[in-house]
Design an enzyme around this catalytic site. Structure first.
Site, mmCIF file in Angstrom:
data_model
loop_
_atom_site.group_PDB
_atom_site.id
_atom_site.type_symbol
_atom_site.label_atom_id
_atom_site.label_comp_id
_atom_site.label_asym_id
_atom_site.label_seq_id
_atom_site.Cartn_x
_atom_site.Cartn_y
_atom_site.Cartn_z
ATOM 1 N N ASP A 157 9.435 39.050 -54.628
ATOM 2 C CA ASP A 157 10.306 40.258 -54.259
ATOM 3 C C ASP A 157 9.136 42.023 -53.965
ATOM 4 O O ASP A 157 8.844 41.429 -55.417
ATOM 5 C CB ASP A 157 11.485 40.281 -55.432
ATOM 6 C CG ASP A 157 12.741 41.328 -54.094
ATOM 7 O OD1 ASP A 157 12.479 42.470 -53.833
ATOM 8 O OD2 ASP A 157 13.777 40.360 -54.384
ATOM 9 N N ASN A 158 9.638 41.954 -52.935
ATOM 10 C CA ASN A 158 8.966 43.478 -52.702
ATOM 11 C C ASN A 158 9.569 44.369 -53.297
ATOM 12 O O ASN A 158 9.564 45.844 -52.980
ATOM 13 C CB ASN A 158 8.299 43.310 -51.419
ATOM 14 C CG ASN A 158 9.363 43.705 -50.375
ATOM 15 O OD1 ASN A 158 10.484 43.593 -50.539
ATOM 16 N ND2 ASN A 158 9.085 43.464 -48.466
ATOM 17 N N GLY A 204 16.289 44.739 -52.594
ATOM 18 C CA GLY A 204 16.253 43.642 -54.262
ATOM 19 C C GLY A 204 16.113 44.985 -55.546
ATOM 20 O O GLY A 204 15.782 46.110 -55.291
ATOM 21 N N LYS A 224 4.480 23.250 -48.304
ATOM 22 C CA LYS A 224 3.512 22.163 -47.602
ATOM 23 C C LYS A 224 2.438 21.616 -49.195
ATOM 24 O O LYS A 224 2.120 21.051 -49.059
ATOM 25 C CB LYS A 224 2.842 22.462 -46.481
ATOM 26 C CG LYS A 224 1.699 21.468 -45.582
ATOM 27 C CD LYS A 224 1.366 21.884 -44.708
ATOM 28 C CE LYS A 224 1.030 21.202 -43.862
ATOM 29 N NZ LYS A 224 -0.932 21.460 -43.916
ATOM 30 N N ALA A 236 17.123 29.890 -45.882
ATOM 31 C CA ALA A 236 18.490 30.864 -45.923
ATOM 32 C C ALA A 236 18.430 30.781 -44.481
ATOM 33 O O ALA A 236 18.545 32.408 -44.671
ATOM 34 C CB ALA A 236 18.195 31.623 -47.074
ATOM 35 N N TYR A 249 18.186 40.801 -36.786
ATOM 36 C CA TYR A 249 18.594 39.503 -37.701
ATOM 37 C C TYR A 249 19.067 38.257 -36.610
ATOM 38 O O TYR A 249 18.150 37.182 -37.535
ATOM 39 C CB TYR A 249 18.925 40.448 -38.113
ATOM 40 C CG TYR A 249 20.207 39.489 -39.989
ATOM 41 C CD1 TYR A 249 19.079 39.347 -40.930
ATOM 42 C CD2 TYR A 249 21.481 38.768 -39.803
ATOM 43 C CE1 TYR A 249 19.360 38.458 -41.775
ATOM 44 C CE2 TYR A 249 21.204 38.063 -41.378
ATOM 45 C CZ TYR A 249 20.947 38.220 -42.224
ATOM 46 O OH TYR A 249 20.883 36.754 -43.051
ATOM 47 N N LYS A 258 16.251 34.769 -38.315
ATOM 48 C CA LYS A 258 16.588 33.766 -37.953
ATOM 49 C C LYS A 258 16.459 32.208 -37.795
ATOM 50 O O LYS A 258 16.853 31.491 -37.987
ATOM 51 C CB LYS A 258 18.451 33.968 -39.443
ATOM 52 C CG LYS A 258 18.541 34.422 -40.094
ATOM 53 C CD LYS A 258 17.831 34.211 -41.406
ATOM 54 C CE LYS A 258 18.019 35.332 -42.772
ATOM 55 N NZ LYS A 258 16.823 34.826 -43.480
#
Length: 334
Positions: A44-45, A49, A118, A127, A158, A162
């Site tokens: 996480d940056n 968060g 991979k 997500a 957004y 996605k």
């Protein structure tokens, strides 16, 4: 079903990487994985968060936190069995403020997360979001629906990030044989949501607890289907375990109007706040409800926590969290 879409047998997950692991959903995934005794690497940056979301895991020998940005090259030493890619601004207030970063984490960040899966031979779960359906013209929304999206509207950064991430995930499965899955997440609520993240439920709860008017967009007739976070996490991990490629809707098919949500928040908080009707955001969907037939048939999944119970738990958490944050301020002022 083509060979690239065929389910892959379930694997034993001993070590998982969760990108965006300090966010609302990511932190709940980290918590549940550790409860299942899966070793977790949280990336996480902290752009959206919070360290507070994972502070209960810090010090756990099975949990490792790495502060990094998924748009940069990411290296995780050792074996990895599962990559859960949840790094992205997800609330309108965030992606409207961070449009380019939102597009980059959906494109470059997803490419890096897929590359990690991979390299490790790991299962990969993207997500995605109900936003890929836009302001839907089909209701409820099945996975076969292609959506009604405005690519140049304010929400486009957004939505299209996605949608691109989904296309890239499918391409990695087809070209590189990566074991991938796509989960389309519908509105979710619960503890650890940010009070000022701009979404309806945390906004209503914060306003109600502060005695402020609850700002209802439009006339409140637009609908949302809200899923309690523990049900969502259970569904995501069931998809991860299944070997199914998706896309798969995970969300609560019980539909509520935004006005009903506001009124229920007032009742749950015991607040005497009034309702204040404000303008609706551009491209705000009129309806939103998942068709969860696929999740029921493939995973045997259905939500278990009723709206009223989930709301009670969420209000209780917000009340405690807001009181705790107010206490240091009151101490400094004194």
């Amino acid at each position: 079903m083509s060979t690239t879409d065929a389910p892959i047998p379930a694997r034993t997950v001993r070590r998982a990487v969760v990108t965006g692991g300090a966010g609302f959903l990511g932190s709940h995934l980290c918590t549940e994985l550790r409860r299942r005794e899966v070793e977790v690497v949280c990336l996480d940056n902290f752009l959206t968060g919070s360290a507070a979301n994972i502070e209960h895991l810090v010090g756990d020998p099975g949990f490792r936190l790495v502060q990094c940005d998924m748009t940069d090259y990411v290296h995780v030493p050792g074996d990895v069995d599962l990559v859960l890619h949840f790094a992205s601004p997800a609330s309108p207030i965030d992606y409207l403020k961070l449009p380019i970063h939102t597009l980059k984490v959906g494109s470059i960040g997803t490419n890096h997360a897929l590359g990690l899966a991979k390299d490790k031979g790991a299962r990969f779960v993207l997500a995605s979001t109900s936003e890929v359906y836009g302001d839907p013209q089909v209701h409820p929304q099945p996975e076969s629906y292609w959506g009604h999206v405005n690519p140049v509207g304010p929400r486009g950064v957004y939505d299209e990030a996605k949608r691109y991430a989904e296309a890239l995930t499918v391409a990695y499965r087809a070209e590189h044989g990566v074991d991938t899955a796509i989960v389309r997440i519908f509105n979710t609520f619960g503890p650890r949501m940010r009070p000022f993240d701009g979404r309806a439920i945390p906004t209503f709860i914060r306003q109600a607890l502060a005695g402020e008017p609850l700002t209802v967009a439009g006339d409140g007739s637009q609908t949302r289907s809200v899923c309690y976070v523990s049900d969502l996490v259970r569904g995501i991990l069931a998809l991860a375990d299944s070997g199914h490629s998706g896309p798969m809707n995970i969300g609560n098919p019980h539909e509520l109007s935004v006005l009903r949500i506001a009124e229920d928040v007032l009742a749950a908080t015991g607040s005497a706040s009034s309702l204040e009707f404000v303008g609706r955001p551009v491209d705000d969907p009129q309806v939103r409800r998942p068709d969860t037939t696929l999740a029921a048939e493939v995973l045997g999944w259905a939500p278990e926590v009723a709206w009223e119970e989930g709301l009670r738990r969420t209000v209780e958490w917000f009340r405690t969290a807001l009181e705790a944050s107010a206490a240091p301020a009151a101490h400094r002022a004194g």
